[in-house]
Write a protein that holds these residues in place. Structure first.
Motif, PDB file in Angstrom:
ATOM      1  N   TYR A  64       0.836  -1.198   0.000  1.00 59.29           N
ATOM      2  CA  TYR A  64       0.000   0.000   0.000  1.00 59.29           C
ATOM      3  C   TYR A  64       0.876   1.255   0.000  1.00 59.29           C
ATOM      4  O   TYR A  64       1.153   1.823  -1.053  1.00 59.29           O
ATOM      5  N   TYR A  65       1.379   1.655   1.180  1.00 53.42           N
ATOM      6  CA  TYR A  65       2.204   2.856   1.248  1.00 53.42           C
ATOM      7  C   TYR A  65       3.471   2.722   0.413  1.00 53.42           C
ATOM      8  O   TYR A  65       3.870   3.647  -0.286  1.00 53.42           O
ATOM      9  N   ALA A  89       3.183   3.494  -3.370  1.00 59.35           N
ATOM     10  CA  ALA A  89       3.113   4.927  -3.671  1.00 59.35           C
ATOM     11  C   ALA A  89       4.485   5.577  -3.536  1.00 59.35           C
ATOM     12  O   ALA A  89       4.869   6.425  -4.357  1.00 59.35           O
ATOM     13  N   ASP A  90       5.239   5.177  -2.518  1.00 59.07           N
ATOM     14  CA  ASP A  90       6.577   5.747  -2.309  1.00 59.07           C
ATOM     15  C   ASP A  90       7.513   5.376  -3.460  1.00 59.07           C
ATOM     16  O   ASP A  90       8.277   6.214  -3.946  1.00 59.07           O
ATOM     17  N   SER A  92       6.622   7.254  -6.756  1.00 55.95           N
ATOM     18  CA  SER A  92       7.009   8.664  -6.714  1.00 55.95           C
ATOM     19  C   SER A  92       8.509   8.847  -6.893  1.00 55.95           C
ATOM     20  O   SER A  92       8.962   9.926  -7.313  1.00 55.95           O
ATOM     21  N   ARG A 139      -6.118  -2.666  -5.835  1.00 59.28           N
ATOM     22  CA  ARG A 139      -6.552  -1.350  -6.289  1.00 59.28           C
ATOM     23  C   ARG A 139      -7.479  -1.507  -7.492  1.00 59.28           C
ATOM     24  O   ARG A 139      -7.198  -2.306  -8.388  1.00 59.28           O
ATOM     25  N   TRP A 180      -5.655   2.874  -9.456  1.00 62.43           N
ATOM     26  CA  TRP A 180      -4.352   2.810 -10.121  1.00 62.43           C
ATOM     27  C   TRP A 180      -4.083   4.091 -10.900  1.00 62.43           C
ATOM     28  O   TRP A 180      -2.993   4.670 -10.827  1.00 62.43           O
ATOM     29  N   LEU A 234      -3.298   6.938  -8.589  1.00 68.61           N
ATOM     30  CA  LEU A 234      -1.961   6.784  -8.029  1.00 68.61           C
ATOM     31  C   LEU A 234      -0.892   7.125  -9.058  1.00 68.61           C
ATOM     32  O   LEU A 234       0.108   7.781  -8.745  1.00 68.61           O
ATOM     33  N   SER A 257       1.772  10.215  -8.684  1.00 68.41           N
ATOM     34  CA  SER A 257       3.196   9.881  -8.623  1.00 68.41           C
ATOM     35  C   SER A 257       4.015  10.610  -9.674  1.00 68.41           C
ATOM     36  O   SER A 257       5.228  10.396  -9.786  1.00 68.41           O
TER      37      SER A 257
END
Length: 231
Positions: A123-124, A127-128, A131, A182, A187, A190, A194
Protein backbone atom coordinates in the motif's frame (compact mmCIF):
# COMPACT_ATOMS: atom_id res chain seq x y z
CA UNK A 1 -3.04 -6.26 11.28
CA UNK A 2 -2.39 -2.65 10.20
CA UNK A 3 -0.91 -1.48 6.88
CA UNK A 4 2.69 -1.39 8.09
CA UNK A 5 2.50 -4.90 9.54
CA UNK A 6 0.98 -6.18 6.31
CA UNK A 7 3.77 -4.54 4.34
CA UNK A 8 6.24 -6.34 6.61
CA UNK A 9 4.37 -9.62 6.12
CA UNK A 10 4.87 -9.34 2.35
CA UNK A 11 8.63 -9.07 2.78
CA UNK A 12 8.69 -11.87 5.35
CA UNK A 13 6.85 -14.21 3.01
CA UNK A 14 9.33 -13.61 0.19
CA UNK A 15 12.26 -14.25 2.49
CA UNK A 16 10.74 -17.62 3.35
CA UNK A 17 9.92 -18.60 -0.22
CA UNK A 18 13.11 -17.71 -2.06
CA UNK A 19 13.98 -21.23 -3.15
CA UNK A 20 10.41 -22.31 -3.86
CA UNK A 21 9.83 -19.25 -6.05
CA UNK A 22 13.12 -19.61 -7.87
CA UNK A 23 12.40 -23.24 -8.65
CA UNK A 24 8.86 -22.45 -9.83
CA UNK A 25 10.09 -19.80 -12.24
CA UNK A 26 13.05 -21.75 -13.57
CA UNK A 27 11.09 -24.96 -13.99
CA UNK A 28 8.31 -23.06 -15.84
CA UNK A 29 5.68 -24.15 -13.30
CA UNK A 30 3.59 -20.96 -13.49
CA UNK A 31 1.37 -21.53 -16.52
CA UNK A 32 0.08 -17.99 -16.99
CA UNK A 33 3.60 -16.60 -17.00
CA UNK A 34 4.89 -19.15 -19.47
CA UNK A 35 1.93 -18.77 -21.83
CA UNK A 36 1.15 -15.05 -21.55
CA UNK A 37 2.58 -12.59 -19.08
CA UNK A 38 6.35 -13.17 -19.37
CA UNK A 39 6.33 -12.44 -23.10
CA UNK A 40 3.89 -9.57 -22.56
CA UNK A 41 6.21 -7.67 -20.24
CA UNK A 42 9.29 -8.31 -22.40
CA UNK A 43 7.44 -7.08 -25.49
CA UNK A 44 6.08 -4.03 -23.66
CA UNK A 45 9.54 -2.99 -22.49
CA UNK A 46 11.26 -3.63 -25.83
CA UNK A 47 8.55 -1.64 -27.65
CA UNK A 48 9.68 1.48 -25.77
CA UNK A 49 13.14 1.13 -27.37
CA UNK A 50 15.16 1.63 -24.17
CA UNK A 51 18.92 1.14 -24.01
CA UNK A 52 19.07 0.83 -20.22
CA UNK A 53 16.51 -0.83 -17.93
CA UNK A 54 16.09 -1.20 -14.18
CA UNK A 55 13.89 -4.04 -12.90
CA UNK A 56 12.51 -3.03 -9.50
CA UNK A 57 11.59 -6.10 -7.48
CA UNK A 58 13.49 -8.35 -9.86
CA UNK A 59 13.04 -11.57 -7.89
CA UNK A 60 15.21 -14.38 -9.21
CA UNK A 61 16.23 -12.27 -12.17
CA UNK A 62 14.60 -13.88 -15.21
CA UNK A 63 13.46 -10.57 -16.75
CA UNK A 64 16.87 -8.95 -16.45
CA UNK A 65 18.44 -11.93 -18.20
CA UNK A 66 15.76 -11.96 -20.89
CA UNK A 67 16.26 -8.27 -21.66
CA UNK A 68 20.04 -8.58 -21.57
CA UNK A 69 19.73 -11.43 -24.06
CA UNK A 70 18.02 -8.97 -26.41
CA UNK A 71 20.91 -6.54 -26.16
CA UNK A 72 19.60 -4.19 -23.47
CA UNK A 73 21.74 -3.07 -20.54
CA UNK A 74 19.45 -4.38 -17.80
CA UNK A 75 19.95 -4.68 -14.07
CA UNK A 76 17.74 -5.63 -11.16
CA UNK A 77 17.20 -4.67 -7.56
CA UNK A 78 15.28 -6.45 -4.83
CA UNK A 79 14.97 -6.10 -1.07
CA UNK A 80 15.28 -9.85 -0.48
CA UNK A 81 18.93 -10.85 -0.27
CA UNK A 82 18.15 -14.49 -0.97
CA UNK A 83 16.51 -13.63 -4.28
CA UNK A 84 19.45 -11.47 -5.31
CA UNK A 85 21.82 -14.32 -4.48
CA UNK A 86 19.78 -16.75 -6.56
CA UNK A 87 19.56 -14.24 -9.41
CA UNK A 88 23.34 -13.87 -9.51
CA UNK A 89 23.74 -17.63 -9.95
CA UNK A 90 22.86 -17.39 -13.64
CA UNK A 91 24.69 -14.16 -14.36
CA UNK A 92 23.50 -10.60 -14.75
CA UNK A 93 23.75 -7.39 -12.77
CA UNK A 94 21.81 -7.43 -9.50
CA UNK A 95 21.88 -5.45 -6.26
CA UNK A 96 20.12 -5.78 -2.94
CA UNK A 97 18.12 -2.60 -2.34
CA UNK A 98 14.93 -2.30 -0.33
CA UNK A 99 11.90 -0.49 -1.66
CA UNK A 100 12.20 1.96 1.22
CA UNK A 101 15.79 2.80 0.32
CA UNK A 102 14.86 3.16 -3.35
CA UNK A 103 12.01 5.46 -2.37
CA UNK A 104 14.44 7.61 -0.39
CA UNK A 105 16.77 8.10 -3.33
CA UNK A 106 19.39 5.39 -2.76
CA UNK A 107 19.32 4.50 -6.45
CA UNK A 108 21.49 7.10 -8.19
CA UNK A 109 21.76 5.90 -11.80
CA UNK A 110 19.27 7.14 -14.35
CA UNK A 111 17.92 4.71 -16.93
CA UNK A 112 15.66 4.76 -19.95
CA UNK A 113 13.06 2.41 -18.46
CA UNK A 114 12.07 1.25 -14.99
CA UNK A 115 9.99 -1.93 -15.01
CA UNK A 116 7.92 -3.37 -12.16
CA UNK A 117 6.67 -6.83 -13.06
CA UNK A 118 4.11 -8.14 -10.56
CA UNK A 119 6.27 -6.54 -7.87
CA UNK A 120 3.99 -3.78 -6.52
CA UNK A 121 2.00 -5.57 -3.83
CA UNK A 122 1.77 -3.22 -0.87
CA UNK A 123 0.00 0.00 0.00
CA UNK A 124 2.20 2.86 1.25
CA UNK A 125 5.41 1.41 -0.16
CA UNK A 126 3.97 1.23 -3.69
CA UNK A 127 3.11 4.93 -3.67
CA UNK A 128 6.58 5.75 -2.31
CA UNK A 129 8.32 3.66 -4.97
CA UNK A 130 6.29 5.11 -7.85
CA UNK A 131 7.01 8.66 -6.71
CA UNK A 132 10.74 7.89 -6.72
CA UNK A 133 10.81 6.54 -10.27
CA UNK A 134 10.51 9.77 -12.34
CA UNK A 135 13.81 11.21 -11.01
CA UNK A 136 15.48 7.88 -11.87
CA UNK A 137 14.56 8.21 -15.56
CA UNK A 138 16.47 9.84 -18.37
CA UNK A 139 14.64 12.41 -20.45
CA UNK A 140 12.01 10.65 -22.55
CA UNK A 141 12.27 7.66 -20.19
CA UNK A 142 9.33 5.52 -19.17
CA UNK A 143 8.02 3.17 -16.52
CA UNK A 144 6.35 -0.15 -17.38
CA UNK A 145 4.20 -1.87 -14.74
CA UNK A 146 2.54 -5.27 -15.05
CA UNK A 147 0.11 -6.32 -12.36
CA UNK A 148 -3.02 -8.39 -11.82
CA UNK A 149 -5.93 -7.07 -13.85
CA UNK A 150 -8.19 -5.24 -11.38
CA UNK A 151 -11.41 -6.07 -13.22
CA UNK A 152 -10.91 -9.84 -13.27
CA UNK A 153 -9.74 -10.74 -9.79
CA UNK A 154 -12.76 -12.65 -8.54
CA UNK A 155 -13.20 -10.46 -5.46
CA UNK A 156 -15.31 -7.42 -4.52
CA UNK A 157 -14.35 -4.48 -6.69
CA UNK A 158 -13.07 -2.09 -4.04
CA UNK A 159 -9.67 -1.09 -2.73
CA UNK A 160 -8.36 -3.09 0.19
CA UNK A 161 -6.06 -5.78 1.45
CA UNK A 162 -6.52 -9.33 0.16
CA UNK A 163 -5.34 -12.56 1.72
CA UNK A 164 -2.67 -14.26 -0.33
CA UNK A 165 -2.54 -17.91 -1.29
CA UNK A 166 -0.25 -20.30 -3.14
CA UNK A 167 -3.05 -22.15 -4.88
CA UNK A 168 -1.68 -23.98 -7.88
CA UNK A 169 1.88 -23.87 -6.58
CA UNK A 170 3.93 -26.67 -5.04
CA UNK A 171 3.83 -27.67 -1.38
CA UNK A 172 7.25 -26.06 -0.96
CA UNK A 173 5.58 -22.67 -0.58
CA UNK A 174 4.53 -21.38 2.85
CA UNK A 175 3.05 -18.32 4.55
CA UNK A 176 1.42 -16.56 1.56
CA UNK A 177 1.73 -12.80 1.65
CA UNK A 178 -1.20 -10.40 1.77
CA UNK A 179 -1.47 -7.91 -1.07
CA UNK A 180 -3.25 -4.62 -1.61
CA UNK A 181 -5.92 -4.54 -4.31
CA UNK A 182 -6.55 -1.35 -6.29
CA UNK A 183 -9.39 -0.68 -8.71
CA UNK A 184 -8.47 0.64 -12.13
CA UNK A 185 -9.52 4.13 -11.09
CA UNK A 186 -7.30 3.92 -8.01
CA UNK A 187 -4.35 2.81 -10.12
CA UNK A 188 -4.88 5.75 -12.47
CA UNK A 189 -5.15 8.18 -9.57
CA UNK A 190 -1.96 6.78 -8.03
CA UNK A 191 -0.17 7.00 -11.37
CA UNK A 192 -1.11 10.66 -11.72
CA UNK A 193 -0.23 11.47 -8.11
CA UNK A 194 3.20 9.88 -8.62
CA UNK A 195 4.10 12.27 -11.43
CA UNK A 196 3.21 10.15 -14.45
CA UNK A 197 0.90 10.29 -17.41
CA UNK A 198 -0.46 7.14 -19.00
CA UNK A 199 1.23 6.49 -22.34
CA UNK A 200 -0.35 3.11 -23.09
CA UNK A 201 -2.55 0.50 -21.41
CA UNK A 202 -2.10 -3.13 -22.49
CA UNK A 203 -4.35 -6.05 -21.53
CA UNK A 204 -2.68 -9.36 -22.45
CA UNK A 205 -5.40 -11.89 -23.19
CA UNK A 206 -5.60 -15.49 -22.07
CA UNK A 207 -6.32 -17.29 -25.36
CA UNK A 208 -8.27 -20.03 -23.59
CA UNK A 209 -10.65 -17.79 -21.64
CA UNK A 210 -10.59 -14.64 -23.74
CA UNK A 211 -10.09 -12.64 -20.53
CA UNK A 212 -7.13 -10.41 -19.67
CA UNK A 213 -4.41 -12.28 -17.82
CA UNK A 214 -2.93 -9.03 -16.51
CA UNK A 215 -2.76 -5.32 -17.12
CA UNK A 216 0.29 -3.35 -18.22
CA UNK A 217 0.68 0.39 -17.71
CA UNK A 218 3.25 2.21 -19.83
CA UNK A 219 3.93 5.56 -18.16
CA UNK A 220 5.73 8.77 -19.04
CA UNK A 221 6.93 11.15 -16.33
CA UNK A 222 5.37 14.58 -16.40
CA UNK A 223 7.89 17.31 -17.20
CA UNK A 224 7.61 18.72 -13.69
CA UNK A 225 8.83 15.39 -12.30
CA UNK A 226 12.15 15.45 -14.16
CA UNK A 227 14.16 17.23 -11.55
CA UNK A 228 17.60 16.32 -12.95
CA UNK A 229 19.11 16.62 -16.38
CA UNK A 230 20.13 13.63 -18.43
CA UNK A 231 23.54 12.27 -17.52
Amino acid sequence: MDDQNKEAAILSSWHKNVDAWTDAVRKAEIGSRVAITDAAIVNAVVAQDPKTVLDVGCGEGWLVRALAGLGLAAEGIDGVAGLINRAAELGGTFSELSYQDFAHGAWQTRVDCVVCNFSLLGYYVVADVLSAIPPALNSHGCCVIQTLHPAFNGAPYCDGWREGNWQGFSDDFCDPAPWYFRTLNSWLELISASGFTLRQLIEPLNPQTGLPASIIFVLSPESKSRGRSKS
